[in-house]
Design an enzyme around this catalytic site. Structure first.
Site, PDB file in Angstrom:
ATOM      1  N   ASN A 110      61.087  32.511 136.217  1.00  0.00           N
ATOM      2  CA  ASN A 110      59.908  33.231 135.703  1.00  0.00           C
ATOM      3  C   ASN A 110      60.296  34.405 134.795  1.00  0.00           C
ATOM      4  OD1 ASN A 110      60.757  34.956 137.704  1.00  0.00           O
ATOM      5  ND2 ASN A 110      58.770  35.176 138.680  1.00  0.00           N
ATOM      6  N   LYS A 142      65.869  37.358 133.522  1.00  0.00           N
ATOM      7  CA  LYS A 142      66.526  36.360 134.376  1.00  0.00           C
ATOM      8  C   LYS A 142      67.291  35.330 133.516  1.00  0.00           C
ATOM      9  CE  LYS A 142      63.233  36.905 138.174  1.00  0.00           C
ATOM     10  NZ  LYS A 142      62.508  36.200 139.263  1.00  0.00           N
ATOM     11  N   PHE A 188      61.865  30.441 149.994  1.00  0.00           N
ATOM     12  CA  PHE A 188      62.395  30.295 148.632  1.00  0.00           C
ATOM     13  C   PHE A 188      63.673  31.109 148.399  1.00  0.00           C
ATOM     14  CE2 PHE A 188      59.012  33.572 148.547  1.00  0.00           C
ATOM     15  CZ  PHE A 188      59.714  34.671 148.074  1.00  0.00           C
ATOM     16  N   ARG A 220      54.751  45.810 135.201  1.00  0.00           N
ATOM     17  CA  ARG A 220      54.108  44.710 135.951  1.00  0.00           C
ATOM     18  C   ARG A 220      53.016  44.065 135.094  1.00  0.00           C
ATOM     19  NH1 ARG A 220      56.433  43.044 140.581  1.00  0.00           N
ATOM     20  NH2 ARG A 220      54.405  42.508 141.461  1.00  0.00           N
ATOM     21  N   TYR A 242      67.855  40.802 146.704  1.00  0.00           N
ATOM     22  CA  TYR A 242      66.630  40.168 147.210  1.00  0.00           C
ATOM     23  C   TYR A 242      66.579  40.133 148.741  1.00  0.00           C
ATOM     24  CZ  TYR A 242      65.059  38.589 142.582  1.00  0.00           C
ATOM     25  OH  TYR A 242      64.579  38.531 141.291  1.00  0.00           O
ATOM     26  N   THR A 249      53.490  36.462 139.137  1.00  0.00           N
ATOM     27  CA  THR A 249      54.784  35.850 139.516  1.00  0.00           C
ATOM     28  C   THR A 249      54.846  34.385 139.126  1.00  0.00           C
ATOM     29  OG1 THR A 249      54.826  37.347 141.410  1.00  0.00           O
ATOM     30  CG2 THR A 249      56.353  35.500 141.470  1.00  0.00           C
ATOM     31  N   ARG A 296      55.482  36.307 131.224  1.00  0.00           N
ATOM     32  CA  ARG A 296      55.636  35.068 131.989  1.00  0.00           C
ATOM     33  C   ARG A 296      54.765  33.954 131.428  1.00  0.00           C
ATOM     34  NH1 ARG A 296      55.981  38.350 137.641  1.00  0.00           N
ATOM     35  NH2 ARG A 296      58.248  38.350 137.906  1.00  0.00           N
ATOM     36  N   GLU A 329      65.873  49.957 143.640  1.00  0.00           N
ATOM     37  CA  GLU A 329      66.400  48.895 142.758  1.00  0.00           C
ATOM     38  C   GLU A 329      67.207  49.476 141.589  1.00  0.00           C
ATOM     39  OE1 GLU A 329      63.204  46.260 141.675  1.00  0.00           O
ATOM     40  OE2 GLU A 329      63.024  45.502 143.719  1.00  0.00           O
ATOM     41  N   HIS A 362      62.028  40.079 136.181  1.00  0.00           N
ATOM     42  CA  HIS A 362      61.728  40.748 137.449  1.00  0.00           C
ATOM     43  C   HIS A 362      61.364  42.186 137.125  1.00  0.00           C
ATOM     44  CE1 HIS A 362      62.074  42.387 141.506  1.00  0.00           C
ATOM     45  NE2 HIS A 362      62.700  43.403 140.910  1.00  0.00           N
TER      46      HIS A 362
HETATM   47  P1  CMP Z   1      60.688  38.330 141.404  1.00  0.00           P
HETATM   48  O1  CMP Z   1      59.730  39.293 140.802  1.00  0.00           O
HETATM   49  O2  CMP Z   1      62.074  38.331 140.885  1.00  0.00           O
HETATM   50  O3  CMP Z   1      60.729  38.573 142.987  1.00  0.00           O
HETATM   51  C1  CMP Z   1      61.070  37.550 143.906  1.00  0.00           C
HETATM   52  C2  CMP Z   1      61.140  36.207 143.259  1.00  0.00           C
HETATM   53  O4  CMP Z   1      61.070  35.089 144.129  1.00  0.00           O
HETATM   54  C3  CMP Z   1      59.952  36.023 142.330  1.00  0.00           C
HETATM   55  O5  CMP Z   1      60.090  36.857 141.213  1.00  0.00           O
HETATM   56  C4  CMP Z   1      60.021  34.530 142.054  1.00  0.00           C
HETATM   57  O6  CMP Z   1      60.890  34.226 140.968  1.00  0.00           O
HETATM   58  C5  CMP Z   1      60.654  33.969 143.339  1.00  0.00           C
HETATM   59  N1  CMP Z   1      59.723  33.139 144.112  1.00  0.00           N
HETATM   60  C6  CMP Z   1      59.858  31.818 144.337  1.00  0.00           C
HETATM   61  N2  CMP Z   1      58.851  31.357 145.084  1.00  0.00           N
HETATM   62  C7  CMP Z   1      58.035  32.406 145.341  1.00  0.00           C
HETATM   63  C8  CMP Z   1      56.815  32.565 146.070  1.00  0.00           C
HETATM   64  N3  CMP Z   1      56.210  31.541 146.676  1.00  0.00           N
HETATM   65  N4  CMP Z   1      56.262  33.800 146.112  1.00  0.00           N
HETATM   66  C9  CMP Z   1      56.866  34.871 145.517  1.00  0.00           C
HETATM   67  N5  CMP Z   1      58.020  34.768 144.818  1.00  0.00           N
HETATM   68  C10 CMP Z   1      58.601  33.556 144.736  1.00  0.00           C
END
Ligand code: CMP
Length: 145
Positions: A114, A11, A59, A87, A51, A93, A104, A128, A117
């Protein structure tokens, strides 16, 4: 375990803090090989499309704003059990909840910034990886086997 392909994105925070090489190094150390890779500054349309599954979540707007704030590195990783392995290497996350030694925990600043992804299932990995790379852009190691 089966050879799988999964999508990884470094990211904008990971790119701007200069840890692209460290992150890819961790993937390679664990047997995840990049088979497609590109640096790209996502448009709003591209981020929202990627997304789309989260579009009703509170969010969503902030997430898309962050993902379009600077360039990202998109790549496909190949390896045994690649989806879960990626993962595990990423960690939770929310970086505050990520296990020590995960990407992370080591590099991320917040739940939006974070750092990485990764596809959360083999089914989503197929969707994806196809979102970002045509089959002709994906390298094959078949010639070595
Ligand atoms: P990612 O794995 O890219 O998938 C969705 C993204 O939404 C996640 O990482 C986070 O960066 C972002 N995000 C922000 N707030 C939340 C939340 N409460 N729960 C899950 N993802 C979130």
């Amino acid at each position: 375990m089966a050879i799988e392909r999964t999508l990884s994105i470094i990211k904008p925070d990971g790119v701007s803090s200069g840890v692209i090489g460290k992150i890819i190094g961790r993937f390679e150390e664990k047997g995840l090989k990049p088979v497609a890779i590109r640096m790209q500054h996502l448009s709003r349309h591209e981020a929202e499309g990627f997304y789309a599954v989260h579009k009703e979540r509170p969010f969503f707007k902030d997430l898309c704003a962050f993902m379009t704030s600077g360039p990202v590195v998109v790549m496909i990783l190949e390896g045994e059990g690649a989806v879960q392995k990626n993962r595990d290497l990423m960690g939770a996350t929310d970086p505050k909840k990520a296990a020590p030694g995960t990407l992370r925990a080591d590099f991320a600043k917040s739940i939006d910034a974070n750092t990485v992804h990764g596809s959360d299932s083999l089914e989503n990995a197929k969707v994806e990886t196809a979102y970002f790379f045509r089959s002709t852009e994906q390298f094959s190691y078949e010639w070595k086997r």
